[in-house]
Design an enzyme around this catalytic site. Sequence first.
Site, short mmCIF file in Angstrom:
data_model
loop_
_atom_site.label_atom_id
_atom_site.label_comp_id
_atom_site.label_asym_id
_atom_site.label_seq_id
_atom_site.Cartn_x
_atom_site.Cartn_y
_atom_site.Cartn_z
CE LYS A 190 -4.13 -1.73 2.44
NZ LYS A 190 -5.15 -1.48 1.40
N GLY A 246 -14.72 -3.45 5.17
CA GLY A 246 -15.74 -3.90 6.10
C GLY A 246 -16.18 -5.34 5.94
#
Length: 301
Positions: free
Chosen positions: A88, A221
Amino acid sequence: MSNTDLEELRRGTDLVKRGFAKMQKGGVIMDVVTREQARIAEDAGAVAVMHLESVPADIRKRGGVARMADPGGLEDVIDEVSIPVMGKARIGHTAEAQILEATGADMIDESEVLTQADDRYHIDKREFTAPFVCGARNLGEALRRIDEGAAMIRTKGEAGTGDVNQAVTHQRNIQRSIRKLSGMDYEERDEWAREHGAPRELVHETAEMGRLPVVNFAAGGIATPADAALMMQLGCDGIFVGSGIFGAENPQAMGEAVVAAVNNYDDPETLKEIAKSPGKGMKGQANETLPEEEKLQDRGI
């Protein structure tokens, strides 16, 4: 050999980058912090792992500035597993992406989970050999990222919450807009492109294909096998799971169950058995209780 040919060899072409992304289709990509977690993820059936300094739930708890992880940790994970390893970088942080590519990351996530480096611009992903994945809440965002060179799109969701609500919302937003575009004539699509700040060529391509021109994964999520199955039922090509694996009571069992759910997302009887196996999931936080300033999905343009 001409300079143009040499340049083409030096940089990964869109075809090569998108081809690599398509190889992950139908699979689960898991967030990992250590080489030991990467080994668990591979053994559980992950098609790739995403290395970062902390899983999103821990980034939320810790606060402060979230940056690219130590590239030494990325090297450890690359040495540990045989599956692709991703890293990332902060939105707009070209230098972090360059470091990840030089370290050997198979794919780079320009991620809203990390603190945004540039409020106005994203990384020009066309300048890299490594393919990129980027988050999107709607079709306009998705097409802007693809125009910048993204080879994969994922829903932003609301990372680190264990609440799938926003991932569902973002996927439905994208699908609804694609259906709407497919029913428009050429001039109406051009108007839609202008209104949404989207590249017109990609708007027409998306309308004609009836889907995004690149693979589209769910993220943000996803905490249970049922969450993963739901996102596949909504038309996603695969699943990213962050805190949901190593925030669970039994990460190995949860990882295996999520992979099994993705492989059997349209079989309720099998899903019933899968849902019994993983043990207690991560402790979640409902999206509706988050203060606006803590919502990661709003990062990016």
